[in-house]
Design a protein around this motif. Sequence first.
Motif, PDB file in Angstrom:
ATOM      1  N   ALA A 297       0.827  -1.205   0.000  1.00  0.00           N
ATOM      2  CA  ALA A 297       0.000   0.000   0.000  1.00  0.00           C
ATOM      3  C   ALA A 297       0.862   1.256   0.000  1.00  0.00           C
ATOM      4  O   ALA A 297       0.556   2.233  -0.697  1.00  0.00           O
ATOM      5  CB  ALA A 297      -0.937  -0.006   1.204  1.00  0.00           C
ATOM      6  N   LEU A 298       1.939   1.242   0.770  1.00  0.00           N
ATOM      7  CA  LEU A 298       2.835   2.400   0.798  1.00  0.00           C
ATOM      8  C   LEU A 298       3.499   2.620  -0.561  1.00  0.00           C
ATOM      9  O   LEU A 298       3.634   3.765  -1.013  1.00  0.00           O
ATOM     10  CB  LEU A 298       3.882   2.230   1.892  1.00  0.00           C
ATOM     11  N   ARG A 299       3.908   1.531  -1.206  1.00  0.00           N
ATOM     12  CA  ARG A 299       4.501   1.654  -2.554  1.00  0.00           C
ATOM     13  C   ARG A 299       3.482   2.188  -3.552  1.00  0.00           C
ATOM     14  O   ARG A 299       3.801   3.065  -4.366  1.00  0.00           O
ATOM     15  CB  ARG A 299       5.058   0.313  -3.014  1.00  0.00           C
ATOM     16  N   ASP A 300       2.251   1.679  -3.493  1.00  0.00           N
ATOM     17  CA  ASP A 300       1.192   2.160  -4.388  1.00  0.00           C
ATOM     18  C   ASP A 300       0.923   3.640  -4.154  1.00  0.00           C
ATOM     19  O   ASP A 300       0.752   4.417  -5.098  1.00  0.00           O
ATOM     20  CB  ASP A 300      -0.096   1.367  -4.178  1.00  0.00           C
ATOM     21  N   ASN A 301       0.875   4.037  -2.892  1.00  0.00           N
ATOM     22  CA  ASN A 301       0.629   5.419  -2.523  1.00  0.00           C
ATOM     23  C   ASN A 301       1.721   6.326  -3.087  1.00  0.00           C
ATOM     24  O   ASN A 301       1.444   7.397  -3.632  1.00  0.00           O
ATOM     25  CB  ASN A 301       0.569   5.523  -1.002  1.00  0.00           C
TER      26      ASN A 301
ATOM     27  N   LEU B  64       1.339   6.753  -6.801  1.00  0.00           N
ATOM     28  CA  LEU B  64       0.266   7.692  -7.129  1.00  0.00           C
ATOM     29  C   LEU B  64       0.697   9.134  -6.923  1.00  0.00           C
ATOM     30  O   LEU B  64       0.333  10.018  -7.694  1.00  0.00           O
ATOM     31  CB  LEU B  64      -0.976   7.390  -6.276  1.00  0.00           C
ATOM     32  N   ARG B  65       1.480   9.384  -5.891  1.00  0.00           N
ATOM     33  CA  ARG B  65       1.972  10.751  -5.631  1.00  0.00           C
ATOM     34  C   ARG B  65       2.905  11.235  -6.732  1.00  0.00           C
ATOM     35  O   ARG B  65       2.986  12.432  -6.996  1.00  0.00           O
ATOM     36  CB  ARG B  65       2.702  10.799  -4.295  1.00  0.00           C
ATOM     37  N   ARG B  66       3.626  10.323  -7.325  1.00  0.00           N
ATOM     38  CA  ARG B  66       4.603  10.696  -8.352  1.00  0.00           C
ATOM     39  C   ARG B  66       3.971  10.921  -9.721  1.00  0.00           C
ATOM     40  O   ARG B  66       4.604  11.524 -10.581  1.00  0.00           O
ATOM     41  CB  ARG B  66       5.671   9.621  -8.469  1.00  0.00           C
ATOM     42  N   ARG B  67       2.770  10.452  -9.935  1.00  0.00           N
ATOM     43  CA  ARG B  67       2.108  10.627 -11.235  1.00  0.00           C
ATOM     44  C   ARG B  67       1.724  12.090 -11.428  1.00  0.00           C
ATOM     45  O   ARG B  67       1.266  12.751 -10.495  1.00  0.00           O
ATOM     46  CB  ARG B  67       0.851   9.772 -11.305  1.00  0.00           C
ATOM     47  N   PRO B  68       1.863  12.571 -12.648  1.00  0.00           N
ATOM     48  CA  PRO B  68       1.500  13.967 -12.933  1.00  0.00           C
ATOM     49  C   PRO B  68       0.018  14.247 -12.648  1.00  0.00           C
ATOM     50  O   PRO B  68      -0.341  15.345 -12.248  1.00  0.00           O
ATOM     51  CB  PRO B  68       1.787  14.147 -14.419  1.00  0.00           C
ATOM     52  N   ASP B  69      -0.840  13.273 -12.805  1.00  0.00           N
ATOM     53  CA  ASP B  69      -2.275  13.465 -12.562  1.00  0.00           C
ATOM     54  C   ASP B  69      -2.716  12.889 -11.212  1.00  0.00           C
ATOM     55  O   ASP B  69      -3.892  12.741 -10.958  1.00  0.00           O
ATOM     56  CB  ASP B  69      -3.088  12.820 -13.675  1.00  0.00           C
ATOM     57  N   GLY B  70      -1.745  12.608 -10.359  1.00  0.00           N
ATOM     58  CA  GLY B  70      -2.045  11.996  -9.066  1.00  0.00           C
ATOM     59  C   GLY B  70      -2.507  12.997  -8.024  1.00  0.00           C
ATOM     60  O   GLY B  70      -2.655  14.186  -8.308  1.00  0.00           O
ATOM     61  N   PRO B  71      -2.740  12.529  -6.817  1.00  0.00           N
ATOM     62  CA  PRO B  71      -3.181  13.407  -5.719  1.00  0.00           C
ATOM     63  C   PRO B  71      -2.201  14.558  -5.506  1.00  0.00           C
ATOM     64  O   PRO B  71      -0.994  14.407  -5.668  1.00  0.00           O
ATOM     65  CB  PRO B  71      -3.188  12.484  -4.499  1.00  0.00           C
ATOM     66  N   GLY B  72      -2.725  15.691  -5.182  1.00  0.00           N
ATOM     67  CA  GLY B  72      -1.877  16.832  -4.878  1.00  0.00           C
ATOM     68  C   GLY B  72      -1.495  17.658  -6.087  1.00  0.00           C
ATOM     69  O   GLY B  72      -0.670  18.540  -6.013  1.00  0.00           O
TER      70      GLY B  72
END
Length: 113
Positions: free
Chosen positions: A93-97, A100-108
């Motif tokens: 889950a931490l790796r998936d999270n 997702l944070r590193r994706r340009p369209d991800g959270p944040g």
Amino acid sequence: MPADHPPAGHLDDDDYPAYTMGRAADLLGTTPAFLRAVGEAGLITPLRSEGGHRRYSRRQLRIAARARELVGQGTPIEAACRIIDLEDRLGEALRDNEELRRRPDGPGTGDSR
């Protein structure tokens, strides 16, 4: 070639079932009964040779070593297996999270549709 020596193409393969039960138990400093118990608890599932003998990979040995550590601290084997399963799920889950944070369209990214 001895049974505990993988072919050259599998030297870097953590999932290659290179170790017999006896060799795996020796490497872990435990008994074959312990390996059977973690298998019965569903923590690891060894592959079987053509003759039906259990074969373990390096990845499985690392998991069994963690179980041995917990059992050595007094944790019942079933609880140790559950702890390891939860540790693995948390790590995933931490790796998936993080992915997702590193994706340009991800959270944040500021896009709050």
